[in-house]
Design a protein around this motif. Structure first.
Motif, PDB file in Angstrom:
ATOM      1  N   GLY A 237      26.782   1.444  55.047  1.00 52.54           N
ATOM      2  CA  GLY A 237      27.471   1.736  56.304  1.00 52.54           C
ATOM      3  C   GLY A 237      27.276   3.181  56.751  1.00 52.54           C
ATOM      4  N   GLY A 238      28.220   3.621  57.590  1.00 54.33           N
ATOM      5  CA  GLY A 238      28.121   4.948  58.185  1.00 54.33           C
ATOM      6  C   GLY A 238      28.068   6.064  57.145  1.00 54.33           C
ATOM      7  N   ASP A 248      35.541   2.709  57.729  1.00 54.36           N
ATOM      8  CA  ASP A 248      35.841   1.832  56.600  1.00 54.36           C
ATOM      9  C   ASP A 248      34.858   2.149  55.484  1.00 54.36           C
ATOM     10  N   ASP A 250      32.021   0.434  52.967  1.00 56.88           N
ATOM     11  CA  ASP A 250      31.200  -0.751  52.725  1.00 56.88           C
ATOM     12  C   ASP A 250      30.415  -0.524  51.438  1.00 56.88           C
TER      13      ASP A 250
HETATM   14 MG    MG Z   1      31.488   1.022  57.730  1.00 58.60          MG
END
Ligand code: MG
Ligand code: DCP
Length: 405
Positions: A237-238, A248, A250
């Motif tokens: 993810g980010g 969030d 991941d």
């Molecule tokens: Mg994420």
């Protein structure tokens, strides 16, 4: 491995996977203005228009210097992904430092409410438009609709202990099987995902710094190691694209033993989630899926990997006596799917979308998080590293931090 130098000056390339896209680009202000219009089209369900904006923003994100009227004319006017309407807006931005329609959109009541509603976990554009159509505009309207007691101080978010109290009435796990698997009331789960999202909104809105992402990963892996030694994992993810703050966490998980992993991984997602739930680390299971074909059909996500979308809370520590709820996604891949899963879940969404398109249109292959196959004879590739996936696809290596398209 350093990013291939060629992709830094490749802003004219058709696919986002041929270009380097940094987290913050020299034309970030322009990209942000166009993102408002892109978001507006998404909220209105105009996915084709949204995608057109996304492609234009993609080009701008990979353009290596500040766009002026001169560079605009010489470099950008001929690109097929920049249509006449978008070009007018870019010129407006060069002239005035803003895009008129973007400013008007930001100020509109409809855009504001739809953005607010979709910022709640469990509410997508369709539901948001329904609520708006019913006359709702604010979070308080939604709370009344769902019978959720408002914050004791209307000026402030609910304190963490109040959030916990309100959430007690909204749990969907009704117990555990003898094997320790959580029993979920699926009917109730789909009914409750929005109210849970509303109650958690203020906490889930708080971005997660990198150090806390890593702390959460460590806690999850500690529990996993107890259940099943020898697992491997990557935070995706980010976070992996270099974002200083994430919405969030991941994590893609697999097993280091390529052969035994085939038997070890299936079912591990449920076992780990149950363990985390029992220990109070996972407070809510928003979604839990398996490898089964019938699950893949009603799967709203784009792959059939086993995954748990959870709400997670770190135990209090000396420095952090009060913890808040965070969103954690745990994705399980067989060893043969590990690197495609890592790439797919590293994103960005646009990067991964163009990866699929590139594979299909340019290479006659099918890429998704589960694997890489050749279309004409269904031959499956078994990449052993992330670099190998790029090699098989005939793409230059792009570091995850340059996949922010
Ligand atoms: Mg994420
Ligand atoms: N992803 C995807 N399509 C989906 C869901 C996820 O391609 N429907 C991929 C791309 C995303 C990654 O998974 O980059 C993780 O999804 P997130 O929604 O968590 O987005 P990010 O991690 O990129 O950003 P953040 O969580 O900070 O908002």
């Amino acid at each position: 491995k350093p990013t291939n130098a060629a992709v830094f000056n490749n802003w004219g390339a058709k696919y986002a996977v041929q270009r380097a896209s940094p987290l913050v680009c020299p034309n970030q202000g322009l990209a942000n203005e166009l993102s408002i219009l892109c978001r507006d089209r998404e909220l209105e369900g105009l996915s084709k228009n949204a995608l057109a904006y996304e492609r234009a923003i993609g080009i701008i994100k990979s353009y290596p210097k500040v766009i002026t009227s001169d560079t605009f004319k010489s470099d950008l006017t001929k690109l097929p992904s920049l249509g006449a309407k978008t070009q007018t807006k870019i010129l407006e931005y060069i002239d005035q430092g803003h895009v008129n329609e973007a400013q008007a959109t930001l100020a509109s009541e409809r855009y504001q409410s739809l953005s607010l509603f979709t910022s709640i976990y469990g509410i997508g554009p369709t539901k948001a438009r329904q609520f708006y159509g019913m006359g709702m505009r604010t979070i308080a309207d939604l709370e009344r609709y769902y019978d959720i007691p408002p914050s004791p101080d209307p000026e402030r978010p609910r304190p963490p202990e109040v959030v916990t109290e309100v959430l007690k009435g909204l749990d969907v796990v009704s117990g555990f099987t003898p094997n320790g698997k959580p029993i979920r009331d699926e009917g109730r789960a789909s009914e409750l995902s929005v109210p849970v999202g509303i109650v958690l909104k203020d906490e889930l809105d708080v971005r997660i710094p990198r150090a806390e992402v890593e702390e959460m990963r460590d806690v999850v892996l500690h529990e996993l190691e107890e259940l099943q030694p020898g697992c491997v994992s990557t935070i995706v993810g980010g976070y992996r694209r270099g974002k200083p703050m994430s919405n969030d966490v991941d994590i893609v998980i697999s097993h280091s033993d390529y052969t035994k992993g085939k038997d070890i991984i299936p079912g591990l997602c449920k076992r780990l989630t149950a363990q985390l739930y029992r220990k109070g680390l996972v407070t809510h299971i928003m979604h839990l899926s398996g490898f089964h074909a019938h699950n893949a059909l009603r799967e709203e996500h784009w792959d059939s990997l086993e995954k748990a979308l959870t709400v997670f809370k770190l135990p209090p520590s000396e420095n952090n006596p009060v913890r808040i709820h965070r969103r954690v996604d745990l994705i399980f891949a067989l060893p043969e799917s590990y690197w495609t899963a890592v790439i797919g879940w590293s994103g960005s969404k646009m990067f991964q979308r163009d990866l699929r398109l590139w594979a299909k249109q340019e290479k006659g292959m099918k890429f998704d998080s589960v694997g890489l196959t050749r279309r004409h004879d269904s031959k499956r590739f078994l990449p052993k590293t992330e670099e190998e996936v790029f090699q098989i696809l005939g793409l230059p290596w792009i570091d995850p931090t340059m996949r922010n398209v």
